[in-house]
Design a protein around this motif. Sequence first.
Motif, mmCIF file in Angstrom:
data_model
loop_
_atom_site.group_PDB
_atom_site.id
_atom_site.type_symbol
_atom_site.label_atom_id
_atom_site.label_comp_id
_atom_site.label_asym_id
_atom_site.label_seq_id
_atom_site.Cartn_x
_atom_site.Cartn_y
_atom_site.Cartn_z
ATOM 1 N N ARG A 483 0.852 -1.187 0.000
ATOM 2 C CA ARG A 483 0.000 0.000 0.000
ATOM 3 C C ARG A 483 0.882 1.228 0.000
ATOM 4 O O ARG A 483 1.872 1.319 0.710
ATOM 5 C CB ARG A 483 -0.914 0.012 1.234
ATOM 6 N N GLN A 484 0.490 2.230 -0.819
ATOM 7 C CA GLN A 484 1.121 3.538 -0.836
ATOM 8 C C GLN A 484 0.003 4.569 -0.706
ATOM 9 O O GLN A 484 -1.171 4.242 -0.894
ATOM 10 C CB GLN A 484 1.911 3.734 -2.140
ATOM 11 N N PRO A 485 0.357 5.782 -0.391
ATOM 12 C CA PRO A 485 -0.703 6.801 -0.272
ATOM 13 C C PRO A 485 -1.518 6.907 -1.565
ATOM 14 O O PRO A 485 -1.009 7.289 -2.620
ATOM 15 C CB PRO A 485 0.080 8.094 0.003
ATOM 16 N N GLY A 486 -2.788 6.486 -1.475
ATOM 17 C CA GLY A 486 -3.683 6.598 -2.626
ATOM 18 C C GLY A 486 -3.375 5.627 -3.739
ATOM 19 O O GLY A 486 -3.897 5.784 -4.860
ATOM 20 N N ALA A 487 -2.572 4.624 -3.476
ATOM 21 C CA ALA A 487 -2.200 3.717 -4.567
ATOM 22 C C ALA A 487 -1.862 2.331 -4.022
ATOM 23 O O ALA A 487 -1.590 2.141 -2.830
ATOM 24 C CB ALA A 487 -1.016 4.270 -5.348
ATOM 25 N N THR A 575 1.395 0.425 -10.717
ATOM 26 C CA THR A 575 0.889 1.287 -9.648
ATOM 27 C C THR A 575 -0.550 1.654 -9.984
ATOM 28 O O THR A 575 -0.822 2.314 -10.984
ATOM 29 C CB THR A 575 1.745 2.556 -9.513
ATOM 30 N N PRO A 577 -4.380 3.256 -8.773
ATOM 31 C CA PRO A 577 -5.026 4.141 -7.794
ATOM 32 C C PRO A 577 -5.855 3.320 -6.810
ATOM 33 O O PRO A 577 -6.564 2.392 -7.201
ATOM 34 C CB PRO A 577 -5.898 5.040 -8.675
ATOM 35 N N TRP A 578 -5.751 3.663 -5.521
ATOM 36 C CA TRP A 578 -6.428 2.857 -4.500
ATOM 37 C C TRP A 578 -6.840 3.765 -3.344
ATOM 38 O O TRP A 578 -6.043 4.566 -2.863
ATOM 39 C CB TRP A 578 -5.480 1.775 -3.976
ATOM 40 N N PRO A 579 -8.066 3.638 -2.907
ATOM 41 C CA PRO A 579 -8.530 4.521 -1.820
ATOM 42 C C PRO A 579 -7.867 4.197 -0.477
ATOM 43 O O PRO A 579 -7.419 3.083 -0.261
ATOM 44 C CB PRO A 579 -10.043 4.236 -1.784
#
Length: 579
Positions: A483-487, A575, A577-579
């Motif tokens: 997990r990364q910020p927003g991704a 990469t 996009p992920w909430p």
Amino acid sequence: MSNAARALPPEPDELLLYRTLAVKAPIPVLLTDLSTSHVIFTNDATDQVFGGGENMEGEAALDFYEHPEDRTALLMKIREQGYVHEYPLRVRRFDGSVGDFVASMVPIPISGRPVLYTYLMDVSEQRKAERHLARSHQEMSRILSKVEQGLFTLDRSAQITGARSVSTDALLGVPSEDTRLPEWLSDQDPAFSVALELGWENLCDGWLPLELALEQLPKRAQVRGRSLEFAWQPIGGEDWERMLVVVTDVTDAEQARAAKALQEEVLALVDHVLSDRSGVLDFLDEAERLSAAIQAPPDLPTLRRDLHTLKGSAGLMGCGVLAHHLHELESFIDASGEAPSAQELSDALTHLERLSERVQPLVNSSQRRLQVSPADVQALRAQLQSGASADTLLALLDTWEHEPLRSRLERMGRQAQSLAHRLGKGALKLQTQGDSLRVDPARLGRFWSAWSHAIRNAVDHGIELPQDRGDKGPPTLELGVARQPGALRIWVRDDGAGVDWERVRTKAQAHGLPAETPEELEALLLSDGFSTREEITHTSGRGVGMAALGAAIHELGGVLHLESERGVGTTLSATLPWP
């Protein structure tokens, strides 16, 4: 009796003329006085054949008939039509042997006497050859009537010549007169007919070596609902004038092989079900989606990407026959620049339908099982002990219906190890990295299907053969998610030789493609149709896989990135996009 010892009356001028014309003739010639039945004249050839070298003039009429009734028949024919031309006779020679001759006889008057002018042509060898040929034809007919294969010959125009086996007509139908093989089968299998026309033209041009030209002739045809195999054998070697064609009905054998292959792949998937039921379900679901897309593609590039993606997934799941059928469709597109027909696409996917029908009852896709680890249970216990609210507990339980990404990585790792073994890359060491993140399978379903290209490329392109690794030790493949910020970042890393960027640049320049900056080089490797492979295999070489992966990531709004260092390895990451 010799000529010197015999005293003959003076010869009329007409007789002298005939003697002069016939004395040196290479075939027997004689004149017979019909009124006295005496020989008036024989040439040297007659004396050698019927007189043992002695001159026969003045003696009784030559009795050269094997069958006495021939004399009567000949005389009757002469009376009816005035002459006889090439009348077949069995004639006895001086040495007692009997030969086949043809006689030509013309009655001529000489000084008021009826004289029969006769010349004979020995056709014994010809008749012997004809009888031998007739026996050979009879024997061949007996053989051809019993052989189960189609046997016939073609001339250099591909026209059917000579005898053919009875099975030929049963397999291919009865040809009309002067039929060429491509035209004969054009209605049954147009693709075979076209391929034969092109291959035959190359064969007769002589530009290619004979062996190579023969290899280019088509080997399989679908005729009258049967699968036929064609073998080509030139008669006469390099200077051939006729081609022997052997046609074998392989329908039953193909069906048996297909049934065996289907059973083997069913067993392979059953083995996967026992260890990774969710993985088999995902494969079948995605295969069903891709199958529908393949049979109604919006355009040719999309069709190529979907075929390649389904082939990759099938290969990783051990479905080699399905992967082979899809590989053949890809080859057709590459060769023709056109999409296969709807029927050809449907036929190629028949194996998938049968496979799915056999396996679906075992997995029962309507009842997906939860994957709960001891860590998940421990987390739930901790929440309960801390007095978490009902909403918090329900939210935690809801995540249990999603797939743990770590399980997905481990599954793809096992597939990579199996592929490495098939490609001779040795025992592949697997490393996985990721947290306890769970994801709805439907949300990343298409991505995971396309991500199989990244796994296959890492094993096939990235990892070297054991003899090329030197002292680097066993190959290692790392699969990770974080997990990364927003991704959400997902990657595959190999410790292989790394990308040969100079080779990429050279190949790009040869095709007039931009390849100056690192960004341009990376874009080339991820583009549609570009590959550093010199040959196409069932695993890679078409330059389609990365384009299919890029398209799937683009639909999710993500980015595909490649990093590689020569001698160290390559990392391919997505990469999203992920909430």
